[in-house]
Motif scaffolding. Sequence first.
Motif, PDB file in Angstrom:
ATOM      1  N   ASP A 101      22.618  40.914 121.766  1.00 12.63           N
ATOM      2  CA  ASP A 101      21.208  41.322 121.829  1.00 12.63           C
ATOM      3  C   ASP A 101      20.969  42.666 121.153  1.00 12.63           C
ATOM      4  N   CYS A 102      21.611  42.852 120.017  1.00 12.54           N
ATOM      5  CA  CYS A 102      21.424  44.062 119.209  1.00 12.54           C
ATOM      6  C   CYS A 102      21.283  43.619 117.760  1.00 12.54           C
ATOM      7  N   TRP A 103      20.262  44.132 117.086  1.00 10.12           N
ATOM      8  CA  TRP A 103      19.993  43.742 115.702  1.00 10.12           C
ATOM      9  C   TRP A 103      20.136  44.984 114.818  1.00 10.12           C
ATOM     10  N   VAL A 104      20.947  44.848 113.770  1.00 12.83           N
ATOM     11  CA  VAL A 104      21.303  45.989 112.931  1.00 12.83           C
ATOM     12  C   VAL A 104      21.003  45.642 111.477  1.00 12.83           C
ATOM     13  N   VAL A 105      20.307  46.535 110.798  1.00 13.60           N
ATOM     14  CA  VAL A 105      20.053  46.364 109.366  1.00 13.60           C
ATOM     15  C   VAL A 105      20.465  47.649 108.662  1.00 13.60           C
ATOM     16  N   SER A 106      20.792  47.513 107.381  1.00 13.16           N
ATOM     17  CA  SER A 106      21.217  48.693 106.630  1.00 13.16           C
ATOM     18  C   SER A 106      20.596  48.673 105.250  1.00 13.16           C
ATOM     19  N   ALA A 107      20.382  49.861 104.713  1.00 14.20           N
ATOM     20  CA  ALA A 107      19.897  50.054 103.345  1.00 14.20           C
ATOM     21  C   ALA A 107      20.597  51.297 102.818  1.00 14.20           C
ATOM     22  N   GLY A 108      21.532  51.098 101.887  1.00 11.87           N
ATOM     23  CA  GLY A 108      22.319  52.224 101.418  1.00 11.87           C
ATOM     24  C   GLY A 108      23.157  52.772 102.551  1.00 11.87           C
ATOM     25  N   GLU A 109      23.103  54.084 102.772  1.00 11.97           N
ATOM     26  CA  GLU A 109      23.864  54.715 103.851  1.00 11.97           C
ATOM     27  C   GLU A 109      23.112  54.725 105.170  1.00 11.97           C
ATOM     28  N   THR A 110      21.906  54.227 105.170  1.00 11.13           N
ATOM     29  CA  THR A 110      21.094  54.246 106.388  1.00 11.13           C
ATOM     30  C   THR A 110      21.297  52.954 107.165  1.00 11.13           C
ATOM     31  N   VAL A 111      21.544  53.095 108.467  1.00  9.20           N
ATOM     32  CA  VAL A 111      21.736  51.951 109.353  1.00  9.20           C
ATOM     33  C   VAL A 111      20.753  52.084 110.513  1.00  9.20           C
ATOM     34  N   ILE A 112      20.001  51.011 110.763  1.00  7.88           N
ATOM     35  CA  ILE A 112      19.070  50.990 111.885  1.00  7.88           C
ATOM     36  C   ILE A 112      19.654  50.117 112.984  1.00  7.88           C
ATOM     37  N   VAL A 113      19.731  50.661 114.197  1.00  5.57           N
ATOM     38  CA  VAL A 113      20.322  49.969 115.338  1.00  5.57           C
ATOM     39  C   VAL A 113      19.268  49.844 116.432  1.00  5.57           C
ATOM     40  N   THR A 114      18.907  48.619 116.794  1.00  2.00           N
ATOM     41  CA  THR A 114      17.977  48.462 117.909  1.00  2.00           C
ATOM     42  C   THR A 114      18.709  48.711 119.218  1.00  2.00           C
ATOM     43  N   CYS A 115      17.969  49.238 120.180  1.00  2.00           N
ATOM     44  CA  CYS A 115      18.571  49.547 121.480  1.00  2.00           C
ATOM     45  C   CYS A 115      17.510  49.431 122.551  1.00  2.00           C
ATOM     46  N   GLY A 116      17.926  48.985 123.720  1.00  2.00           N
ATOM     47  CA  GLY A 116      16.999  48.831 124.824  1.00  2.00           C
ATOM     48  C   GLY A 116      17.309  49.763 125.968  1.00  2.00           C
ATOM     49  N   TYR A 163      17.899  53.553 116.653  1.00  2.00           N
ATOM     50  CA  TYR A 163      18.585  54.750 116.183  1.00  2.00           C
ATOM     51  C   TYR A 163      18.776  54.645 114.681  1.00  2.00           C
ATOM     52  N   VAL A 164      18.669  55.792 114.021  1.00  2.00           N
ATOM     53  CA  VAL A 164      18.837  55.864 112.569  1.00  2.00           C
ATOM     54  C   VAL A 164      20.159  56.574 112.280  1.00  2.00           C
ATOM     55  N   ILE A 165      21.105  55.830 111.758  1.00  2.92           N
ATOM     56  CA  ILE A 165      22.398  56.405 111.351  1.00  2.92           C
ATOM     57  C   ILE A 165      22.335  56.682 109.864  1.00  2.92           C
ATOM     58  N   ASN A 166      22.599  57.922 109.488  1.00  2.54           N
ATOM     59  CA  ASN A 166      22.554  58.289 108.070  1.00  2.54           C
ATOM     60  C   ASN A 166      23.671  59.287 107.766  1.00  2.54           C
ATOM     61  N   HIS A 167      23.606  59.875 106.579  1.00  5.26           N
ATOM     62  CA  HIS A 167      24.688  60.775 106.147  1.00  5.26           C
ATOM     63  C   HIS A 167      24.813  61.998 107.038  1.00  5.26           C
ATOM     64  N   ASP A 168      23.789  62.327 107.822  1.00  3.57           N
ATOM     65  CA  ASP A 168      23.842  63.513 108.672  1.00  3.57           C
ATOM     66  C   ASP A 168      24.659  63.287 109.942  1.00  3.57           C
ATOM     67  N   ASN A 169      24.759  62.031 110.409  1.00  6.64           N
ATOM     68  CA  ASN A 169      25.413  61.817 111.702  1.00  6.64           C
ATOM     69  C   ASN A 169      26.466  60.713 111.701  1.00  6.64           C
ATOM     70  N   ARG A 170      26.618  59.966 110.608  1.00  6.27           N
ATOM     71  CA  ARG A 170      27.492  58.798 110.636  1.00  6.27           C
ATOM     72  C   ARG A 170      28.982  59.137 110.666  1.00  6.27           C
ATOM     73  N   HIS A 171      29.358  60.400 110.471  1.00  8.10           N
ATOM     74  CA  HIS A 171      30.766  60.760 110.405  1.00  8.10           C
ATOM     75  C   HIS A 171      31.356  61.135 111.762  1.00  8.10           C
ATOM     76  N   HIS A 172      30.550  61.163 112.809  1.00 10.69           N
ATOM     77  CA  HIS A 172      31.112  61.439 114.128  1.00 10.69           C
ATOM     78  C   HIS A 172      31.918  60.234 114.591  1.00 10.69           C
ATOM     79  N   ASN A 173      33.012  60.502 115.323  1.00 11.57           N
ATOM     80  CA  ASN A 173      33.929  59.444 115.723  1.00 11.57           C
ATOM     81  C   ASN A 173      33.243  58.309 116.481  1.00 11.57           C
ATOM     82  N   LEU A 174      32.361  58.642 117.418  1.00 12.13           N
ATOM     83  CA  LEU A 174      31.725  57.597 118.210  1.00 12.13           C
ATOM     84  C   LEU A 174      30.922  56.641 117.320  1.00 12.13           C
TER      85      LEU A 174
END
Length: 508
Positions: free
Chosen positions: A400-415, A340-351
């Motif tokens: 078993d989850c690997w997360v990387v970030s660059a600026g406001e973008t966060v990448i979350v692996t998911c199975g 999943y790609v978390i960025n400025h468009d969706n990162r402000h939702h509570n979940l």
Amino acid sequence: MSLETAEEWRSHSSWYRRVLTAERVGEIFAADPRSLALMPGFLTAHPPSRVEPTPWSLADIYDYLFTHTHRQTTMIPRLYPLPDHPTGPARMLFTKPVEIGPGGQEFVVHAWDPPDGRGHIAIGYPVRDCPDASTPDAARRLRAQLSWASAVIIPANESTRLGHRRWQPTVWVADGRGAGIWVGVEGVAGVERGVWADAANLLRTTLPWWPRGLRERDAMLMWRPGDDPLAITPGTADRDPAALLDVLTTDSSAGLRHTIAAMVRDIEYELCGDFHAGRDRYSPFSGLTHAAFPSLDPQPPRPRTAGEAALFLHQEVANPLIAARAAAVAGGHPIAHSAYVINHDNRHHNLIKEWIERLRPATRRDEIGFQLALSMLPAELRPGDHLAPTGYHVHPDWPDCWVVSAGETVIVTCGTSVPARGVLRQAYLSDGAAFFRDSNGATWPLPYPQATNTDETMAQTLSRLLLDAGADVDDPHSAVPTNPWVLHQIQALPLPMVINADEVNAPR
């Protein structure tokens, strides 16, 4: 020497099929001003039929042009055998490796000398199916490297079926008869689409075919006419199972060695496991013989387990190139196959905010799983570019989850499952990311199956989690009836959207 008759060679070629409409005949003649003037004479010699709606073949046109232009062959494709074509087979001259352009695509080229005196023919096989090496532009660029070739042929990674005849490989043909004489295909001048038998029909000899996944450089270099087919371990440039072996060291455990051996077998079967009797979908015919067959364990592998995938992705590999290569080849199914790609468009939702707040800096940054996550970053944000540095993160309750970030973008692996408890209480679906809350109030990325991304797949995933938040959503044995209200919401509402369990269960 080949004993096939001329008719046998022609039977698989596209030149002799009567499929040309009047409009197509006009286009072919109009492609060269020298031939356009001959069109009325051709239609007189080959009048339209009241019985056959498409009475013409390319052979009709090229034979007519050859006869009525004092043998000006520049108007005729190089692969077309002229009416006075010699009956003998072509002679193989040599093989050689060739790299083209800055992309680094590598081919093994076989040089053939047909007895018609119109120049040598080159057939190029992309080594290990390297990316972008089966395109019209690759054929054009390869011919630019081969000044001695009158035409260059490469596989197109497509199939053609002529009438009720068997399937055969489609090829790109870069013809050297002169630039600007015809339009070409896909915007690439001087390149046309053909079939394998078109080359065999000119060369009048059985040509070696290396199936996808078996295009091993040295095997193709050493091949000569009459050689027996070789058993080759499957692998491509993008998915070479041997890259997993580089992870092993002299200190590697028996468990890791077993896991990687199983993953290697799994990938080999993904590449060539559907071959029948050692062959791909192409049955041998006059002009095509399989030069290789896959060297596979006769016992098909079982699917990799979540434990095996986790052990592999948690391996610390000091060399990031080895780790990145292994991650690209193996992927992360079933525990980290998507992202999943978390960025400025969706990162402000509570979940999503709650989940991000629980992340902690990673202490082990050289795990293969982080390289898998990095490969899922948008290209402009990957390490080495001129943007924000990359961060490495872990979730305290989900190793078993690997997360990387660059600026406001966060990448979350998911199975296909997460360590959630109870049932799904609320889900947030946005473009690029989906999260949910379980009965315990914890938030998680929404697990997702490997199946095609469709509304029905998402509705089935949510339906399972509404009954068991920790379910494996890819397990066919745990499928449940898809909730019709959930499916309707997904189909009717635009993203982003929120699905509440209370609304799902409300009486209607």
